[in-house]
Write an enzyme that holds these catalytic residues in place. Structure first.
Site, PDB file in Angstrom:
ATOM      1  N   GLU A 192       0.853  -1.196   0.000  1.00  0.00           N
ATOM      2  CA  GLU A 192       0.000   0.000   0.000  1.00  0.00           C
ATOM      3  C   GLU A 192       0.875   1.227   0.000  1.00  0.00           C
ATOM      4  O   GLU A 192       1.807   1.324   0.796  1.00  0.00           O
ATOM      5  CB  GLU A 192      -0.789   0.096   1.324  1.00  0.00           C
ATOM      6  CG  GLU A 192      -2.127  -0.542   1.366  1.00  0.00           C
ATOM      7  CD  GLU A 192      -2.753  -0.376   2.754  1.00  0.00           C
ATOM      8  OE1 GLU A 192      -2.802   0.756   3.261  1.00  0.00           O
ATOM      9  OE2 GLU A 192      -3.191  -1.391   3.307  1.00  0.00           O
ATOM     10  N   GLU A 224      -8.850  10.373   4.493  1.00  0.00           N
ATOM     11  CA  GLU A 224      -9.028   8.915   4.492  1.00  0.00           C
ATOM     12  C   GLU A 224     -10.048   8.454   3.445  1.00  0.00           C
ATOM     13  O   GLU A 224      -9.972   7.347   2.941  1.00  0.00           O
ATOM     14  CB  GLU A 224      -9.487   8.433   5.878  1.00  0.00           C
ATOM     15  CG  GLU A 224      -8.453   8.595   6.973  1.00  0.00           C
ATOM     16  CD  GLU A 224      -7.317   7.578   6.880  1.00  0.00           C
ATOM     17  OE1 GLU A 224      -7.499   6.539   6.230  1.00  0.00           O
ATOM     18  OE2 GLU A 224      -6.247   7.842   7.459  1.00  0.00           O
ATOM     19  N   LYS A 268     -15.224   5.361   5.002  1.00  0.00           N
ATOM     20  CA  LYS A 268     -14.040   5.236   5.855  1.00  0.00           C
ATOM     21  C   LYS A 268     -14.084   6.292   6.951  1.00  0.00           C
ATOM     22  O   LYS A 268     -14.380   7.459   6.692  1.00  0.00           O
ATOM     23  CB  LYS A 268     -12.761   5.400   5.027  1.00  0.00           C
ATOM     24  CG  LYS A 268     -12.536   4.238   4.075  1.00  0.00           C
ATOM     25  CD  LYS A 268     -11.075   4.058   3.744  1.00  0.00           C
ATOM     26  CE  LYS A 268     -10.414   3.183   4.782  1.00  0.00           C
ATOM     27  NZ  LYS A 268      -9.108   2.695   4.357  1.00  0.00           N
TER      28      LYS A 268
END
Ligand SMILES: *[C@@H]1O[C@H](CO)[C@@H](O)[C@H](O)[C@H]1NC(C)=O
Ligand SMILES: *[C@@H]1O[C@H](CO)[C@@H](O)[C@H](O)[C@H]1NC(C)=O
Ligand SMILES: *[C@@H]1O[C@H](CO)[C@@H](O)[C@H](O)[C@H]1NC(C)=O
Length: 453
Positions: free
Chosen positions: A269, A332, A326
């Protein structure tokens, strides 16, 4: 993702004009494998099958990581060839230490999908060490070993690798990069057995580095790979030109202390938000585009890092979509490359030509050319062209009744639209307008009324 990332100090600042390069021009032509994280913490995402089809047909993305093993998500990637990394969520890790459970999991979750779905990796949890849950942490490596035994029993161990991604919070020290070392306790009790397992099974050590969370106003250029700032590591005598290299080398140094430099590192990620809260640094679409395009360029270039020269890194961008459910700060929910309607938030050159046509910003390129029927081409041949192109699945809606290009309703006019559609989609090569010598290239835009070519 984790914000617990050491911020490197700037040793020297070289002033230079920062040129915001449009991402797509940098990486066009890169055929390297680009992965994305397909997160689904949202209530407005398209059906998984549409997503898989979209990735296959409209982007160059050929690796996808899922955050679970939901059969509906996994099945959506059947027959696409896209290399799939799936995840067993953290809370199921203890169950996987039970061999009969692991065998059952493999039989019900993996076996039915193979080989139609190209599952290449199973992740046991995500950032398990960051949970500080001793029960989970102590089960992690045993669960991986048990799952591997179950894979061997089904002869899937060569096809499917097992790993688990970590946040950079596993490091006790990361700056300068050569001082990188794993947190004490975890280093010998978890990381060392984990690395032994990864080495024995030829799998990779996976990390989630986020320069975004490690940067401030002063280090923004360094985080974005802009050629302005450099950081000198006195211990290794290496010069760092970007924060990601520093983070990767901190991990590498920590692995070196345990004598595991041969295990591959995969970036599970990384990403950058296109929106944030007021006062936050660098939270704009242009900046996100800059990070992600420079990232792809860097990890696929073969340059490597100061301590790992001449390497490429398998990399998964976070994330495919903006995810509206989220929790946490605005950023985010805005890490996505795409909106839920599959419109790009920005272009980093991962769209194929067909998709690129519909992207704002590609509207009036200089020197654009179009493909139309040659004068004298007969209707019969032109109808064959229409049937051929529309049969490929390109969008012939505009020439159907009610479409913007239906009028004039003649074979000539419809063929012009459709042949041009093909020519543009294929990349405007001269031979894409041949059509058995019934096509001709023109500099004159044939668009008329509502009908846009
Ligand atoms: C192990 O897993 C099997 C299959 O799911 C289950 O029947 C059994 O109860 C489990 N054993 C333990 C000790 O949890
Ligand atoms: C290990 O995996 C790499 C690719 O990840 C491959 O090139 C190599 O041949 C594998 N080695 C073994 C011993 O299987
Ligand atoms: C990396 O590649 C460069 C250029 O091809 C070469 O000179 C150098 O020796 C390589 N370094 C390593 C460690 O392989």
């Amino acid at each position: 993702m984790d914000k617990n990332v050491a911020t490197p100090s700037l040793a020297s600042t070289v002033s230079a004009v920062v040129v915001l390069l449009l991402a797509s021009t940098l990486i066009r032509g890169v055929k390297a494998t680009i992965g994305v994280n397909y997160g689904t913490v949202a209530n407005n995402l398209p059906p998984p099958a549409s997503v898989a089809r979209f990735l296959l047909e409209s982007t160059v993305i050929n690796r996808v990581r899922l955050f679970d093993a939901d059969p509906q998500l996994v099945q959506a990637f059947a027959h696409t060839g896209i290399a799939l990394t799936i995840t067993i969520p953290n809370d199921q890790i203890p169950l996987l230490t039970n061999l009969s459970f692991a065998q059952q999991w493999v039989k019900t979750t993996l076996t039915p999908q193979i080989p139609t779905t190209n599952i290449v990796r199973v992740l046991l949890g995500n950032e398990v060490l960051s949970t500080a849950n001793k029960f989970l942490i102590s089960a992690l490596v045993p669960a991986m070993q048990t799952l591997h035994t179950a894979l061997v029993a089904e002869s899937l161990d060569r096809r499917i690798k097992i790993s688990t991604p970590h946040s950079l919070g596993i490091l006790a020290s990361s700056s300068p990069p050569s001082s990188g070392k794993f947190r004490q306790g975890y280093d010998t009790h978890v990381i060392k057995p984990l690395l032994s397992f990864l080495r024995a099974t030829n799998s990779s050590f996976m990390i989630n580095p986020y320069p975004f969370f490690g940067c401030s106003e002063e280090t923004l250029d360094y985080a974005l790979f802009r050629p302005t700032n450099k950081v000198f590591d006195e211990m290794s005598q290496r010069i760092y030109t970007n924060m990601l290299d520093g983070q990767l080398d901190a991990i590498f140094s920590a692995m070196k202390l345990l004598d595991f430099t041969d295990v591959e590192i995969v970036i599970a990620e990384t990403g950058w938000p296109s929106k944030g809260d007021p006062g936050q640094v660098g939270v704009e679409a242009e900046v996100a585009a800059e990070y992600n395009s420079n990232l792809i360029k860097h990890v696929t270039s073969g340059v490597g890092t100061p301590l790992m020269p001449n390497r490429t890194f398998e990399t998964f961008i976070f994330a495919l979509f903006n995810e509206d459910l989220k929790p946490g700060p605005t950023c985010e929910r805005n890490f996505g490359l795409f909106d839920p309607n599959m419109k790009p938030v920005y272009d980093i050159g991962i769209l194929r030509q067909t998709a690129r046509l519909n992207f704002p910003g590609n509207q009036t390129p200089v020197g654009k050319k179009w493909c139309v029927p040659k004068s004298g081409a007969v209707d019969e041949a032109l109808q064959r062209n229409i049937d051929y192109v529309c049969g490929l699945g390109l969008d012939c809606g505009p020439v159907k009744e009610g479409g913007a290009c239906f009028v004039p309703d003649t074979v000539q006019a419809h063929a012009a639209y459709v042949m041009n559609l093909y020519y543009q989609a294929m990349g405007r090569n001269d031979y894409d307008c041949d059509f058995e010598q019934t096509g001709a290239i023109t500099n004159v835009d044939p668009s008329n009324g509502r009908c846009n070519y």
